[in-house]
Scaffold this active site. Structure first.
Site, PDB file in Angstrom:
ATOM      1  N   LYS A 208       0.836  -1.197   0.000  1.00 36.81           N
ATOM      2  CA  LYS A 208       0.000   0.000   0.000  1.00 36.81           C
ATOM      3  C   LYS A 208       0.872   1.247   0.000  1.00 36.81           C
ATOM      4  O   LYS A 208       1.891   1.302   0.690  1.00 36.81           O
ATOM      5  CB  LYS A 208      -0.914  -0.006   1.225  1.00 36.81           C
ATOM      6  CG  LYS A 208      -1.884   1.168   1.302  1.00 36.81           C
ATOM      7  CD  LYS A 208      -2.704   1.102   2.589  1.00 36.81           C
ATOM      8  CE  LYS A 208      -3.724   2.229   2.673  1.00 36.81           C
ATOM      9  NZ  LYS A 208      -4.476   2.197   3.946  1.00 36.81           N
ATOM     10  N   SER A 284      -9.268   1.967   3.182  1.00 37.65           N
ATOM     11  CA  SER A 284      -8.468   2.716   2.231  1.00 37.65           C
ATOM     12  C   SER A 284      -7.435   1.871   1.491  1.00 37.65           C
ATOM     13  O   SER A 284      -6.791   2.352   0.556  1.00 37.65           O
ATOM     14  CB  SER A 284      -7.760   3.871   2.941  1.00 37.65           C
ATOM     15  OG  SER A 284      -6.876   3.400   3.934  1.00 37.65           O
ATOM     16  N   GLY A 305      -6.545   1.591   9.821  1.00 35.71           N
ATOM     17  CA  GLY A 305      -6.769   2.576  10.862  1.00 35.71           C
ATOM     18  C   GLY A 305      -8.225   2.668  11.280  1.00 35.71           C
ATOM     19  O   GLY A 305      -8.532   3.121  12.385  1.00 35.71           O
ATOM     20  N   GLY A 306      -9.122   2.249  10.394  1.00 31.95           N
ATOM     21  CA  GLY A 306     -10.551   2.232  10.696  1.00 31.95           C
ATOM     22  C   GLY A 306     -11.234   1.185   9.847  1.00 31.95           C
ATOM     23  O   GLY A 306     -12.264   1.435   9.237  1.00 31.95           O
ATOM     24  N   GLY A 307     -10.606  -0.007   9.787  1.00 31.62           N
ATOM     25  CA  GLY A 307     -11.114  -1.080   8.935  1.00 31.62           C
ATOM     26  C   GLY A 307     -10.505  -1.078   7.558  1.00 31.62           C
ATOM     27  O   GLY A 307     -10.990  -1.767   6.654  1.00 31.62           O
ATOM     28  N   SER A 308      -9.416  -0.333   7.359  1.00 34.87           N
ATOM     29  CA  SER A 308      -8.885  -0.105   6.009  1.00 34.87           C
ATOM     30  C   SER A 308      -8.243  -1.319   5.361  1.00 34.87           C
ATOM     31  O   SER A 308      -7.965  -1.303   4.164  1.00 34.87           O
ATOM     32  CB  SER A 308      -7.875   1.046   6.030  1.00 34.87           C
ATOM     33  OG  SER A 308      -8.525   2.259   6.334  1.00 34.87           O
TER      34      SER A 308
END
Length: 617
Positions: A208, A284, A305-308
């Protein structure tokens, strides 16, 4: 403050997590219309007007219940700023412990010894489709019938094809053919000498574009960040993969600054879902999920970081593993969210996720740069039957069922099968204050991102930033110190609440997302989009993994009526990756017979033989 009813949180000791609890489930009540194109430009213009900005941000926070559940609340809990979990001896039967001091290659070798190998798995009539695995590549290279050079040639041709105007898959931000061939040639020579570095040697692997990886710039999905923060070294996790001989094939596309869940990037194109190219991949870590789903790599790195990691993995029909906070080094990763972000693994199979997890895991320094003792990495013996005892699966029905009917059916069927085949028990529980945790996480990740980027944004020409990212940055900067402190108090509460749940069960099970992949609208491709309603559905089950630093894994369990993938998520106790991997492996075994080949899929191993051209896919 006078406009908002003050919420008083009861002491954690009085919070009941049993199914008979009187705690009320509150689903996300998002009050924000979808915006893209001219509408999002107008919204950003209003947000950036100094006169209107404070009022608009106040109204947005009030209408979306930030004031009610976080800003003006009474809490007696002290704040918890970093979810560093204390060392606990967490021994489980039938697991392999990786001794400290092993090299990444040695850890990979240990992982491969935990995996059952069947010569006929690819021809098993019960399996209609499966991804080529890391061990498939390794065995093909050891047979001398296929070389890393041949695979690299086919990979390059496939990526070029994916960029054709008819497809425009937008998998990568950076991908250098000559660099790929250089690495492949070195791997081929090692195999010719009979000296491969590990099972990962010569295997294509994507990273990534939030993770430093030479010789590529680290853009974070932007057009500007790499100019002010040059990449000068590999991230620790990338160094470990390179020591294993993995071929790093490029930097994958991502949602700009990780500030969204769709994965749509106005600068580098919208990564398209291999199961339906009109649908999003999720974000993301959008490109990383897509390249694995499409067969270009058996595994890739993302940042969650939030389900990325887990959201795009679920939407693209692959496995996504987010380890315990601080299990994997964060050195060399863009510091967008220090206390909620974690390097994670996207892979075509649970076994491959375990191999990569073993390669990138190891003792590291904590955020305070003081040696922190972690439990040894341990792996389940997937080559041994009944390698785990009976497992208790915690399920909160009202939360579990807050999803589309297709997702509810597929995930419930998977749990029913686990109970029927393995005799595992489902424990009914309550997870209190879920909406408070979601809002507290949003304040935390937004505040950390804003603090990380503020010194750059002061001098930046905002025309270089995508419109949806500009809106997100305005919102991130709206939170004050009181809201941040209350968010960290909620983090402390939720960690204690989850400890109560884990006293009753081994893991928590949920759908991975509340909706499957939705359509990429034309108006979003140049501006990005603000779609907080779908976004809330995508992150509905994600937050505990990030906010509380808990390990979590998603594994495919079915498809909706349109053939789009559905994932089941397992959330575990700190340091319980071995249990999660084993449970995910059991789920995969029950569901693999129904796995479907993506609409866009590149088969890099079939048909390759020495002496034959590899330029056609």
């Amino acid at each position: 403050m006078g406009f908002c009813k003050r919420v008083v949180y009861k002491p954690v000791a009085e919070v009941d997590v049993s199914s008979s609890s009187d705690e009320v489930y509150i689903s996300a009540n998002v009050k924000a219309p979808r915006m893209a194109g001219l509408l999002v430009k107008l919204f950003v213009w209003l947000l950036e007007l100094r006169i209107l900005k404070p009022l608009l941000l106040y109204m947005l926070k009030r209408e979306n219940q930030v004031h009610k559940f976080v800003s003006f609340v009474e809490l007696e809990d002290p704040p918890l700023y970093v979810p560093l979990h204390p060392y606990e001896e967490h021994r489980e039967p039938e697991t392999k412990y990786l001794e400290s001091g092993l090299s990444p290659s040695e850890q990979v070798q240990q992982a491969t010894e935990c995996i059952e190998f069947s010569e006929n798995i690819g021809e098993n009539e019960k399996i209609s489709f499966r991804h080529w695995t890391i061990l498939d590549y390794s065995r093909a290279y050891l047979s001398r019938q296929i070389t890393p050079n041949m695979v690299a040639d086919k990979f390059i041709a496939s990526v070029h094809q994916s960029n054709d105007p008819a497809l425009q898959m937008s998998f990568f931000i950076s991908c250098d053919d000559q660099e790929i061939l250089r690495q492949a040639n070195e791997a081929t020579l090692r195999y010719e000498r009979g000296e491969p570095l590990s099972a990962l040697d010569g295997v294509p692997f994507a990273v990534k574009d939030e993770i430093d990886c030479m010789p590529y710039p680290t853009t974070g999905g932007t057009k500007w960040l790499h100019k002010v923060r040059p990449c000068t070294d590999d991230a620790d996790c990338v160094k470990r993969l390179k020591l294993c001989g993995a071929i790093i094939v490029g930097k994958t596309n991502m949602h700009e600054l990780g500030a969204g869940t769709s994965g749509i990037n106005p600068h580098y194109g919208a990564p398209r879902n291999p199961y339906d190219t009109n649908k999003i991949t999720g974000g993301s870590s959008s490109g990383s999920a897509a390249v694995v789903s499409a067969g270009l790599c058996p595994a890739a790195l993302g940042v969650d970081g939030g389900g990325s990691v887990r959201i795009p993995a679920s939407l693209c029909g692959v496995v996504g593993l987010k380890p315990t906070f601080s299990r994997v080094s964060h050195s060399g990763v863009l510091p967008l969210n220090w206390t909620v972000g974690m390097v994670g693994v996207l892979a075509g199979t649970v076994e491959d996720a375990m191999i990569v997890y073993s390669a990138i895991s190891g003792q590291i320094l904590s955020h305070q740069h003081v040696e922190q003792r972690h439990p040894e990495v341990h792996l389940p013996l997937l080559n041994s039957p009944n390698c785990m005892p009976k497992i208790k699966l915690a399920r909160y029905d009202k939360w579990f069922n807050d999803c589309s009917s297709d997702i509810k059916l597929s995930c419930s069927n998977a749990l029913d099968q686990l109970q029927k085949i393995y005799g595992w028990e489902t424990v009914d529980i309550n997870v209190p204050e879920i909406e408070s945790m979601r809002l507290a996480h949003y304040i935390t990740i937004g505040s950390e991102c804003n603090a990380s980027l503020s010194r750059y944004l002061e001098k930046l020409d905002m025309d270089e930033v995508g419109w949806d990212a500009r809106a997100a940055l305005s919102l991130y900067g709206a939170f004050d110190s009181k809201e941040y402190l209350n968010a960290q108090r909620i983090r402390n509460r939720q960690l204690q609440i989850h400890q109560k749940i884990f006293d009753q069960a081994d893991v928590i099970v949920t759908p991975t997302t509340g909706v499957t992949a939705y359509t990429i609208q034309d108006d979003a491709q140049k501006t990005g989009e603000l779609d907080y309603i779908n976004g809330a559905s995508l992150v509905r089950y994600m937050i505990a993994g990030n906010f509380l630093g808990l390990p979590a894994v998603t594994v495919p369990v079915g498809y909706d009526r349109d053939g789009l993938p559905i994932g089941l998520q397992i959330i575990g106790k700190p340091w319980s990756e071995a249990s999660l991997i084993y449970i995910a492996y059991a789920v995969q075994g029950l569901c693999a017979g129904e796995y479907k080949k993506p609409e866009v899929y590149y088969d890099l191993l079939s048909g390759l033989k020495k002496g034959e051209t590899t330029q056609q896919n």
